[in-house]
Design a protein around this motif. Structure first.
Motif, short mmCIF file in Angstrom:
data_model
loop_
_atom_site.label_atom_id
_atom_site.label_comp_id
_atom_site.label_asym_id
_atom_site.label_seq_id
_atom_site.Cartn_x
_atom_site.Cartn_y
_atom_site.Cartn_z
N THR A 135 47.51 48.45 69.22
CA THR A 135 48.03 47.22 69.21
C THR A 135 47.87 46.33 68.06
O THR A 135 47.17 46.18 66.91
CB THR A 135 47.29 46.51 70.31
OG1 THR A 135 46.02 46.31 69.63
CG2 THR A 135 47.12 47.51 72.01
N ALA A 136 49.18 45.58 68.20
CA ALA A 136 49.05 44.59 66.79
C ALA A 136 47.79 43.68 66.87
O ALA A 136 47.44 43.77 65.90
CB ALA A 136 50.63 44.11 67.32
N THR A 137 47.06 43.72 67.72
CA THR A 137 45.69 42.77 67.65
C THR A 137 44.56 43.77 67.32
O THR A 137 43.78 43.55 66.26
CB THR A 137 45.23 42.59 69.17
OG1 THR A 137 46.44 42.00 69.77
CG2 THR A 137 43.71 41.50 68.69
N TYR A 163 49.75 32.72 66.81
CA TYR A 163 48.99 33.95 67.15
C TYR A 163 49.37 35.69 66.99
O TYR A 163 50.41 35.82 65.78
CB TYR A 163 49.41 33.73 68.91
CG TYR A 163 49.12 35.06 69.70
CD1 TYR A 163 48.12 34.11 70.45
CD2 TYR A 163 49.64 35.92 69.95
CE1 TYR A 163 47.41 35.68 71.22
CE2 TYR A 163 49.13 36.92 70.91
CZ TYR A 163 48.13 36.13 71.14
OH TYR A 163 47.70 37.33 72.09
N HIS A 164 48.10 36.01 66.83
CA HIS A 164 47.99 37.22 65.60
C HIS A 164 47.39 38.08 66.63
O HIS A 164 46.80 38.78 66.74
CB HIS A 164 47.25 37.20 64.31
CG HIS A 164 47.95 35.69 63.74
ND1 HIS A 164 49.22 36.59 63.25
CD2 HIS A 164 47.19 35.08 63.38
CE1 HIS A 164 49.57 35.58 62.01
NE2 HIS A 164 48.17 34.75 61.94
N GLU A 222 51.76 35.29 59.83
CA GLU A 222 53.03 35.81 60.17
C GLU A 222 54.28 34.91 58.93
O GLU A 222 53.72 33.63 58.38
CB GLU A 222 53.61 35.04 61.01
CG GLU A 222 53.84 35.69 62.67
CD GLU A 222 54.23 35.30 63.74
OE1 GLU A 222 55.03 36.19 63.75
OE2 GLU A 222 53.89 33.86 64.42
N ASN A 227 55.58 31.96 67.07
CA ASN A 227 54.37 31.87 68.71
C ASN A 227 55.07 30.39 69.09
O ASN A 227 54.12 30.01 69.99
CB ASN A 227 53.30 32.43 68.35
CG ASN A 227 53.39 33.60 68.54
OD1 ASN A 227 54.05 34.19 69.75
ND2 ASN A 227 53.18 34.32 67.78
N ASP A 255 51.36 39.24 58.36
CA ASP A 255 51.03 39.91 59.61
C ASP A 255 53.69 40.26 60.72
O ASP A 255 53.66 39.38 60.68
CB ASP A 255 50.80 39.13 61.25
CG ASP A 255 51.16 39.65 62.60
OD1 ASP A 255 51.58 40.43 62.98
OD2 ASP A 255 50.46 38.77 63.55
N HIS A 258 56.43 40.32 64.84
CA HIS A 258 57.83 39.65 65.45
C HIS A 258 58.66 39.41 64.34
O HIS A 258 59.51 39.33 65.65
CB HIS A 258 56.75 38.09 65.39
CG HIS A 258 56.82 38.45 67.90
ND1 HIS A 258 56.31 36.95 67.50
CD2 HIS A 258 56.03 39.29 68.39
CE1 HIS A 258 55.77 37.05 69.70
NE2 HIS A 258 55.66 38.44 69.36
N LYS A 282 53.88 46.58 68.52
CA LYS A 282 54.85 46.69 69.47
C LYS A 282 56.10 47.12 69.65
O LYS A 282 55.52 48.59 70.21
CB LYS A 282 55.09 44.86 69.42
CG LYS A 282 54.06 44.03 69.48
CD LYS A 282 54.73 42.12 70.18
CE LYS A 282 53.74 41.38 70.67
NZ LYS A 282 54.01 40.53 71.80
C1 LIG Z 1 52.32 37.99 65.37
C2 LIG Z 1 51.93 38.79 66.44
N1 LIG Z 1 51.44 39.46 66.16
C3 LIG Z 1 50.22 39.80 67.11
C4 LIG Z 1 50.39 40.07 68.70
C5 LIG Z 1 49.62 40.99 69.07
O1 LIG Z 1 50.62 41.68 69.95
P1 LIG Z 1 49.56 42.27 70.66
O2 LIG Z 1 49.62 41.74 72.10
O3 LIG Z 1 50.59 44.18 70.97
O4 LIG Z 1 48.17 43.55 70.03
C6 LIG Z 1 51.07 39.59 68.88
C7 LIG Z 1 51.43 39.62 69.71
O5 LIG Z 1 52.12 38.49 70.62
C8 LIG Z 1 52.27 38.54 67.87
O6 LIG Z 1 52.68 37.79 68.37
#
Ligand SMILES: Cc1ncc(COP(=O)(O)O)c(C=O)c1O
Length: 450
Positions: A135-137, A163-164, A222, A227, A255, A258, A282
């Motif tokens: 996941t991006a998280t 938001y990351h 970002e 977000n 990041d 998005h 994503k």
């Molecule tokens: C800029 C950004 N990075 C990371 C994430 C995290 O993505 P994920 O929930 O798929 O881990 C998000 C989630 O909305 C995001 O907006």
């Protein structure tokens, strides 16, 4: 300028809720049952945040359309909040996934596809070395660890309103210059000021002040905020961000999760950014869980010894399923056949048309709103000019109005992203779809202005 009739918000909400309930009886029954076994009645808590008194249960999704268990069909402008930005179940991906799933899903061994994927990501984003996450998280978490390892510093710096993902260090708010836990963040591990500095987006002076203490391992940002609605960087902001991170020896993590909406190489390629680390997730595998992070030669050199040390399954990077054969196969075909220049050539004019439709309606009805576009991502704000930072965006948020506009759209067959007035154009979206949204948007404003 005309105002919105607040009394109408209430009466329309009542009326539209009745319509919603009438059209979603099967979803209602499923939600009643789900509440007995799923926390809040859904497998992931964001799913209760859609407009309407309960979520619609989805049945199938193809291209840019979703059908629900009650037999309704929707034009999907949310697209899984970017996970399905390039359309639901694109055929080449469905075929490749079906093929790979019979040949092994996860072996904890590399496949040849992983090399293709890394070479392609390098070509698009400019960074030489890549790792795969789920996941991006996770990609952000792992990148922060790398930054701390490389710099031997512990603080990270983010912009207020960012938001990351569920990365503890980033779930913060900036209040009166202090970093505090973000409201609604469940179970923060430590007071976030221990780990995190924050500044407003586009505020170069505060950025320099925060970096000057030379204890910041990395800035995680970002390239344009997405977000709090879309917030674009001021001209020259990225030049300053890069110069200052270099001057104070902090790494720069961009990041792109998005901002992949900007083109095949994200905002980074479109604007020539030079981060030390880049993260994304994503839509990379059309919604099959996968994420990636790219690192520079310098970062690689600094961490390689630790990576190769024995016992590195406890290194804090990666996870058992990261880089599995199925996810890699899905990412390869997505990069090869879905996230392409040809797709963007089709999507961008439609996104421009979408933006113009909203702009024309805003002018026609003289409401004090504005619309911003970032590649194929479009978002309107309930304020007369675009915000410059998270604070301005938050100050102008109108949750009641937003919920109603979303419910009105949903009842007319259009899904907008919850928590945003955001729409994504996919390669499957048509002019007819765009014009239908414009029509519904106009009707909603007409019903609401004084
Ligand atoms: C800029 C950004 N990075 C990371 C994430 C995290 O993505 P994920 O929930 O798929 O881990 C998000 C989630 O909305 C995001 O907006």
């Amino acid at each position: 300028m005309k105002n919105i009739d607040r009394k109408k918000i209430e009466s329309l909400m009542e009326k539209e809720t009745k319509v919603f309930v009438r059209n979603h009886q099967r979803s209602k029954a499923l939600f009643t049952r789900a509440k007995k076994s799923l926390l809040a009645g859904v497998p992931m808590n964001w799913m209760v945040r859609w407009a309407g008194p309960y979520p619609i249960f989805s049945k199938e999704a193809h291209g840019t359309y979703i059908s629900d268990v009650d037999g309704n069909t929707y034009l999907d402008l949310c697209l899984g909040d970017t996970g399905s930005m390039f359309g639901h179940s694109p055929k080449p991906v469905a075929d490749a996934v079906a093929k790979q799933i019979r040949k092994g899903i996860t072996m904890m061994l590399p496949t040849e596809d992983s090399i293709w994927v890394a070479e392609e990501l390098s070509r698009r984003f400019g960074l030489p070395y890549w790792q795969i996450a789920m996941t991006a998280t996770d990609a952000n978490r792992f990148s922060i660890r790398l930054a701390r390892e490389v710099t031997k510093r512990d603080k990270i710096l983010v912009v207020s309103g960012c938001y990351h993902g569920t990365v503890d260090e980033t779930l913060i708010a900036l209040e009166g210059g202090r970093v505090v836990p973000r409201s609604g963040n469940i179970g923060p591990p430590v007071p976030p000021e221990v780990t995190t500095r924050a500044v407003e987006f586009n505020d170069v002076d505060s950025l320099e002040k925060a970096l000057r203490q030379k204890d910041v391992a990395c800035v995680l940002a970002e390239p344009a905020m997405t977000n709090r609605g879309i917030i674009l960087p001021d001209p020259g902001y990225h030049v300053s961000l890069r110069e200052l991170t270099r001057k104070y020896d902090s790494l720069l993590i961009i990041d792109e999760t998005h901002t992949l909406c900007c083109g095949v190489g994200g905002y980074t390629a479109a604007h020539g950014l030079k981060p030390d680390i880049i993260t994304m997730g994503k839509p990379l595998a059309s919604g099959v869980p996968v994420a990636a992070y790219g690192i520079s030669q310098y970062v690689s050199d600094k961490v390689m010894k630790r990576i190769l040390d024995d016992g590195t399954d406890e290194s804090g990077l990666g996870g058992t399923l990261s880089g599995n054969a199925l996810a890699i196969a899905a990412m390869r075909v997505t990069l090869e056949k879905v996230i392409t220049v040809k797709a963007f050539d089709k999507m961008i004019p439609l996104a421009e048309r979408f933006e113009k439709g909203i702009n024309d309606a805003i002018r026609e009805f003289e409401v004090p709103w504005n619309v911003t576009r970032l590649g194929v991502r479009i978002e309107y704000h309930f304020m007369p000019r675009p915000p410059r930072n998270g604070h301005e965006a938050d100050a102008n948020k109108d949750s009641e109005l937003e919920k109603l506009m979303h419910l009105m759209a949903l009842n007319r067959g259009i899904l907008l992203t919850p928590f945003h007035n955001m729409a994504l154009i996919s390669p499957f979206t048509t002019r007819k779809d765009v014009d239908r949204h414009t029509q519904v948007f106009k009707e909603s404003i007409e019903a609401l202005v004084l």
